[in-house]
Design a protein around this motif. Structure first.
Motif, PDB file in Angstrom:
ATOM      1  N   ALA A 159     -35.260  16.094  15.576  1.00  0.00           N
ATOM      2  CA  ALA A 159     -34.712  15.950  16.924  1.00  0.00           C
ATOM      3  C   ALA A 159     -33.325  16.572  17.053  1.00  0.00           C
ATOM      4  O   ALA A 159     -32.985  17.120  18.103  1.00  0.00           O
ATOM      5  CB  ALA A 159     -34.652  14.476  17.322  1.00  0.00           C
ATOM      6  N   ARG A 160     -32.523  16.505  16.009  1.00  0.00           N
ATOM      7  CA  ARG A 160     -31.159  17.044  16.052  1.00  0.00           C
ATOM      8  C   ARG A 160     -31.124  18.567  15.943  1.00  0.00           C
ATOM      9  O   ARG A 160     -30.081  19.168  16.119  1.00  0.00           O
ATOM     10  CB  ARG A 160     -30.322  16.475  14.912  1.00  0.00           C
ATOM     11  CG  ARG A 160     -30.007  15.028  15.061  1.00  0.00           C
ATOM     12  CD  ARG A 160     -29.180  14.564  13.856  1.00  0.00           C
ATOM     13  NE  ARG A 160     -29.019  13.141  13.869  1.00  0.00           N
ATOM     14  CZ  ARG A 160     -28.044  12.515  14.498  1.00  0.00           C
ATOM     15  NH1 ARG A 160     -27.147  13.189  15.153  1.00  0.00           N
ATOM     16  NH2 ARG A 160     -27.973  11.204  14.461  1.00  0.00           N
TER      17      ARG A 160
ATOM     18  N   ALA B 265     -44.630  15.172  23.079  1.00  0.00           N
ATOM     19  CA  ALA B 265     -45.188  13.887  22.655  1.00  0.00           C
ATOM     20  C   ALA B 265     -44.146  13.077  21.878  1.00  0.00           C
ATOM     21  O   ALA B 265     -44.032  11.858  22.065  1.00  0.00           O
ATOM     22  CB  ALA B 265     -46.431  14.108  21.795  1.00  0.00           C
ATOM     23  N   PHE B 266     -43.368  13.755  21.034  1.00  0.00           N
ATOM     24  CA  PHE B 266     -42.317  13.090  20.260  1.00  0.00           C
ATOM     25  C   PHE B 266     -41.258  12.494  21.185  1.00  0.00           C
ATOM     26  O   PHE B 266     -40.887  11.328  21.060  1.00  0.00           O
ATOM     27  CB  PHE B 266     -41.690  14.104  19.288  1.00  0.00           C
ATOM     28  CG  PHE B 266     -40.593  13.539  18.435  1.00  0.00           C
ATOM     29  CD1 PHE B 266     -40.881  12.825  17.286  1.00  0.00           C
ATOM     30  CD2 PHE B 266     -39.261  13.739  18.768  1.00  0.00           C
ATOM     31  CE1 PHE B 266     -39.871  12.317  16.488  1.00  0.00           C
ATOM     32  CE2 PHE B 266     -38.243  13.232  17.980  1.00  0.00           C
ATOM     33  CZ  PHE B 266     -38.550  12.517  16.833  1.00  0.00           C
TER      34      PHE B 266
ATOM     35  N   ALA C  37     -38.217   8.374  23.223  1.00  0.00           N
ATOM     36  CA  ALA C  37     -37.129   8.745  24.145  1.00  0.00           C
ATOM     37  C   ALA C  37     -35.899   7.854  24.001  1.00  0.00           C
ATOM     38  O   ALA C  37     -34.764   8.342  24.037  1.00  0.00           O
ATOM     39  CB  ALA C  37     -37.626   8.727  25.583  1.00  0.00           C
ATOM     40  N   SER C  38     -36.089   6.563  23.812  1.00  0.00           N
ATOM     41  CA  SER C  38     -34.935   5.663  23.738  1.00  0.00           C
ATOM     42  C   SER C  38     -34.040   5.986  22.544  1.00  0.00           C
ATOM     43  O   SER C  38     -32.844   5.704  22.575  1.00  0.00           O
ATOM     44  CB  SER C  38     -35.385   4.206  23.665  1.00  0.00           C
ATOM     45  OG  SER C  38     -36.097   3.961  22.470  1.00  0.00           O
TER      46      SER C  38
ATOM     47  N   PHE D 201     -30.567  14.079  22.300  1.00  0.00           N
ATOM     48  CA  PHE D 201     -30.588  15.351  21.591  1.00  0.00           C
ATOM     49  C   PHE D 201     -31.319  16.453  22.363  1.00  0.00           C
ATOM     50  O   PHE D 201     -31.423  17.576  21.888  1.00  0.00           O
ATOM     51  CB  PHE D 201     -31.241  15.191  20.215  1.00  0.00           C
ATOM     52  CG  PHE D 201     -30.575  14.144  19.370  1.00  0.00           C
ATOM     53  CD1 PHE D 201     -29.234  14.253  19.033  1.00  0.00           C
ATOM     54  CD2 PHE D 201     -31.281  13.039  18.927  1.00  0.00           C
ATOM     55  CE1 PHE D 201     -28.611  13.284  18.262  1.00  0.00           C
ATOM     56  CE2 PHE D 201     -30.673  12.072  18.152  1.00  0.00           C
ATOM     57  CZ  PHE D 201     -29.338  12.187  17.820  1.00  0.00           C
ATOM     58  N   PHE D 202     -31.828  16.128  23.542  1.00  0.00           N
ATOM     59  CA  PHE D 202     -32.638  17.064  24.320  1.00  0.00           C
ATOM     60  C   PHE D 202     -32.054  17.272  25.709  1.00  0.00           C
ATOM     61  O   PHE D 202     -31.650  16.314  26.358  1.00  0.00           O
ATOM     62  CB  PHE D 202     -34.069  16.529  24.475  1.00  0.00           C
ATOM     63  CG  PHE D 202     -34.860  16.516  23.201  1.00  0.00           C
ATOM     64  CD1 PHE D 202     -35.685  17.579  22.877  1.00  0.00           C
ATOM     65  CD2 PHE D 202     -34.799  15.435  22.336  1.00  0.00           C
ATOM     66  CE1 PHE D 202     -36.422  17.560  21.703  1.00  0.00           C
ATOM     67  CE2 PHE D 202     -35.532  15.411  21.164  1.00  0.00           C
ATOM     68  CZ  PHE D 202     -36.342  16.482  20.849  1.00  0.00           C
ATOM     69  N   ASP D 203     -32.067  18.519  26.164  1.00  0.00           N
ATOM     70  CA  ASP D 203     -31.728  18.814  27.558  1.00  0.00           C
ATOM     71  C   ASP D 203     -32.884  18.451  28.473  1.00  0.00           C
ATOM     72  O   ASP D 203     -32.690  18.077  29.613  1.00  0.00           O
ATOM     73  CB  ASP D 203     -31.410  20.305  27.738  1.00  0.00           C
ATOM     74  CG  ASP D 203     -30.040  20.663  27.197  1.00  0.00           C
ATOM     75  OD1 ASP D 203     -29.174  19.769  27.121  1.00  0.00           O
ATOM     76  OD2 ASP D 203     -29.841  21.838  26.849  1.00  0.00           O
ATOM     77  N   VAL D 204     -34.092  18.599  27.972  1.00  0.00           N
ATOM     78  CA  VAL D 204     -35.295  18.285  28.732  1.00  0.00           C
ATOM     79  C   VAL D 204     -35.497  16.769  28.722  1.00  0.00           C
ATOM     80  O   VAL D 204     -35.316  16.118  27.692  1.00  0.00           O
ATOM     81  CB  VAL D 204     -36.525  18.992  28.108  1.00  0.00           C
ATOM     82  CG1 VAL D 204     -37.786  18.684  28.876  1.00  0.00           C
ATOM     83  CG2 VAL D 204     -36.288  20.485  28.017  1.00  0.00           C
ATOM     84  N   LYS D 205     -35.858  16.212  29.854  1.00  0.00           N
ATOM     85  CA  LYS D 205     -36.059  14.762  29.959  1.00  0.00           C
ATOM     86  C   LYS D 205     -37.470  14.371  29.533  1.00  0.00           C
ATOM     87  O   LYS D 205     -38.429  15.119  29.745  1.00  0.00           O
ATOM     88  CB  LYS D 205     -35.826  14.293  31.403  1.00  0.00           C
ATOM     89  CG  LYS D 205     -34.405  14.521  31.879  1.00  0.00           C
ATOM     90  CD  LYS D 205     -33.439  13.674  31.089  1.00  0.00           C
ATOM     91  CE  LYS D 205     -32.013  13.890  31.555  1.00  0.00           C
ATOM     92  NZ  LYS D 205     -31.042  13.456  30.584  1.00  0.00           N
TER      93      LYS D 205
END
Length: 147
Positions: free
Chosen positions: A64-65, A107-108, A113-114, A119-123
């Motif tokens: 994720a990072r 999916a990840f 998400a919580s 670490f993501f720009d996409v929601k």
């Protein structure tokens, strides 16, 4: 958040150590494992807690990072060990092509998400196509039996 590697904060390191201890004792959410991988330069074994994604009948690890040390080490070693309590599972890792990553990354993020949204720009909940731009910056490994 920017789509670049984000170093762990002191709080992140504290919680990772705490979760690592819980995983060694077998106390943690069912999707978490303690990842063990040999360092590509030092040969030393490194550990870190990870979320294992079950998706489309397969198991996945997503960094994720971004380009993390564990991802570079897993890529070089070709295998990892996942531990939870006294159970250890040695697995082969296969990094997938960028074109195949968006569905797994979506999916990840939707599942965890919580813990990883920052670490993501996409929601979380965005369509698969929204993850194409981030695919090249996120190592994604399929976990396979063996080794």
């Amino acid at each position: 958040m920017p789509e670049i590697f984000q170093k762990e904060s002191a709080l992140d390191r504290f919680f990772n150590r705490l979760m690592g201890r819980a995983l060694k004792l077998g106390f943690a959410p069912g999707y978490m494992r303690l990842l063990e991988v040999r360092g590509r330069k030092s040969g030393k074994t490194f550990t870190t807690p990870v979320n294992v994604l079950d998706f489309n009948g397969r198991r996945w690890l997503v960094a994720a990072r971004g380009e993390t040390a564990w991802a570079r080490n897993a890529r070089a070693a070709g295998h990892v060990v996942l531990r939870r309590g006294s159970n250890a599972e040695s697995l082969i890792v296969r990094e997938i092509a960028d074109a195949d990553k968006p569905e797994v990354i979506k999916a990840f993020l939707d599942r965890f998400a919580s813990q990883v949204q920052r670490f993501f720009d996409v929601k979380a909940g965005s369509p698969v196509d929204a993850f194409r731009a981030t695919a090249s910056r996120r190592p994604v490994f399929e976990l396979m039996s063996g080794s």
